[in-house]
Scaffold this motif. Structure first.
Motif, PDB file in Angstrom:
ATOM      1  N   SER A  95       6.789   2.621   1.672  1.00 14.82           N
ATOM      2  CA  SER A  95       7.142   4.000   1.323  1.00 14.82           C
ATOM      3  C   SER A  95       8.159   3.959   0.190  1.00 14.82           C
ATOM      4  CB  SER A  95       7.710   4.738   2.537  1.00 14.82           C
ATOM      5  OG  SER A  95       8.883   4.098   2.993  1.00 14.82           O
ATOM      6  N   VAL A 120      -5.166   4.234   7.208  1.00 10.88           N
ATOM      7  CA  VAL A 120      -3.827   4.658   7.620  1.00 10.88           C
ATOM      8  C   VAL A 120      -3.566   4.461   9.108  1.00 10.88           C
ATOM      9  CG1 VAL A 120      -3.541   6.259   5.699  1.00 10.88           C
ATOM     10  CG2 VAL A 120      -4.507   7.094   7.831  1.00 10.88           C
ATOM     11  N   ILE A 136       0.871  -1.172   0.000  1.00 10.15           N
ATOM     12  CA  ILE A 136       0.000   0.000   0.000  1.00 10.15           C
ATOM     13  C   ILE A 136       0.908   1.222   0.000  1.00 10.15           C
ATOM     14  CG2 ILE A 136      -1.828   1.235   1.218  1.00 10.15           C
ATOM     15  CD1 ILE A 136      -2.292  -1.508   2.736  1.00 10.15           C
ATOM     16  N   GLU A 162       2.113  -1.697   4.461  1.00 16.26           N
ATOM     17  CA  GLU A 162       2.306  -0.275   4.180  1.00 16.26           C
ATOM     18  C   GLU A 162       3.748  -0.132   3.709  1.00 16.26           C
ATOM     19  OE1 GLU A 162       2.649   3.952   6.579  1.00 16.26           O
ATOM     20  OE2 GLU A 162       1.652   2.271   7.542  1.00 16.26           O
ATOM     21  N   VAL A 174      -0.156  -4.386   7.508  1.00 13.42           N
ATOM     22  CA  VAL A 174      -1.410  -3.700   7.800  1.00 13.42           C
ATOM     23  C   VAL A 174      -2.572  -4.680   7.851  1.00 13.42           C
ATOM     24  CG1 VAL A 174      -3.073  -1.992   6.930  1.00 13.42           C
ATOM     25  CG2 VAL A 174      -0.626  -1.541   6.762  1.00 13.42           C
ATOM     26  N   GLU A 219       7.195  -0.792   5.546  1.00 16.02           N
ATOM     27  CA  GLU A 219       7.031  -0.163   6.860  1.00 16.02           C
ATOM     28  C   GLU A 219       6.429  -1.118   7.898  1.00 16.02           C
ATOM     29  OE1 GLU A 219       8.169   2.844   7.459  1.00 16.02           O
ATOM     30  OE2 GLU A 219       8.639   3.347   5.386  1.00 16.02           O
ATOM     31  N   ILE A 262      -3.779   6.303  -3.465  1.00 13.89           N
ATOM     32  CA  ILE A 262      -3.183   4.977  -3.331  1.00 13.89           C
ATOM     33  C   ILE A 262      -2.852   4.451  -4.725  1.00 13.89           C
ATOM     34  CG2 ILE A 262      -3.603   2.622  -2.504  1.00 13.89           C
ATOM     35  CD1 ILE A 262      -5.810   4.335  -0.688  1.00 13.89           C
ATOM     36  N   TYR A 264      -0.892  -7.565   3.207  1.00 10.18           N
ATOM     37  CA  TYR A 264      -0.852  -6.185   2.730  1.00 10.18           C
ATOM     38  C   TYR A 264       0.046  -5.366   3.660  1.00 10.18           C
ATOM     39  CZ  TYR A 264      -4.677  -7.145  -0.484  1.00 10.18           C
ATOM     40  OH  TYR A 264      -5.448  -7.642  -1.505  1.00 10.18           O
TER      41      TYR A 264
END
Length: 158
Positions: free
Chosen positions: A97, A147, A20, A95, A77, A74, A27, A93
């Motif tokens: 960056s 988030v 994500i 998160e 999720v 990161e 997104i 899934y």
């Protein structure tokens, strides 16, 4: 569902790692052909975890292949089990960056079903027909829910 997809991925349990990536409250999504009669199915970049590869390594590899981006994973999720006809997947899934947000449409080396990429808002995704997006989105009512979400297990089928 496309016969080639069923032959390649069907009849076994597959572990998938998806990422994500959010930029300016949008997104990153990829359109996949062959998963329904409309040839429209939007989901985050991701794919199968290979032998001797961690889920985090898999999602990073998938981002390089599918959208040409190097990412940093990161946190986990969401975990979802997906069952539809002969397809059965456990989907993780994460998160992620990235320093760059200049995604380009790449490829799926196993069976290239990627047709488009787009940055979509949460509202745009929620407005898509249910058969054109992952059941992942049913678990979140607002962008803030996504988030701020703590990892959970979703056993939705179909």
């Amino acid at each position: 569902m496309d016969k080639a997809i069923q032959e390649l991925y069907g009849g076994r349990i597959r572990i998938r790692a998806c990422g994500i990536l959010i930029h300016e409250e949008k997104i990153l999504l990829l359109n996949h052909s062959g998963l329904n009669s409309e040839n429209t199915f939007w989901n985050m970049p991701g794919g199968g975890v290979e032998e001797n590869e961690t889920a985090e390594q898999a999602v990073a590899r998938e981002f390089r292949e599918e959208v040409g981006l190097d990412i940093h994973v990161e946190r986990l999720v969401f975990l979802q089990e997906y069952i539809n006809d002969s397809l059965h997947a456990i989907e993780l899934y994460f998160e992620v960056s990235s320093l760059s947000k200049k995604a380009i449409l790449g490829f799926d080396p196993e069976l290239n079903i990627l047709t488009d990429l787009d940055w979509k808002t949460f509202v745009e995704i929620k407005k898509l027909p249910n058969n054109q997006k992952s059941k992942f989105w049913e678990s979140f009512l607002t962008f803030n829910d996504l988030v701020s979400h703590k990892p959970t297990l979703n056993l939705l089928h179909g």
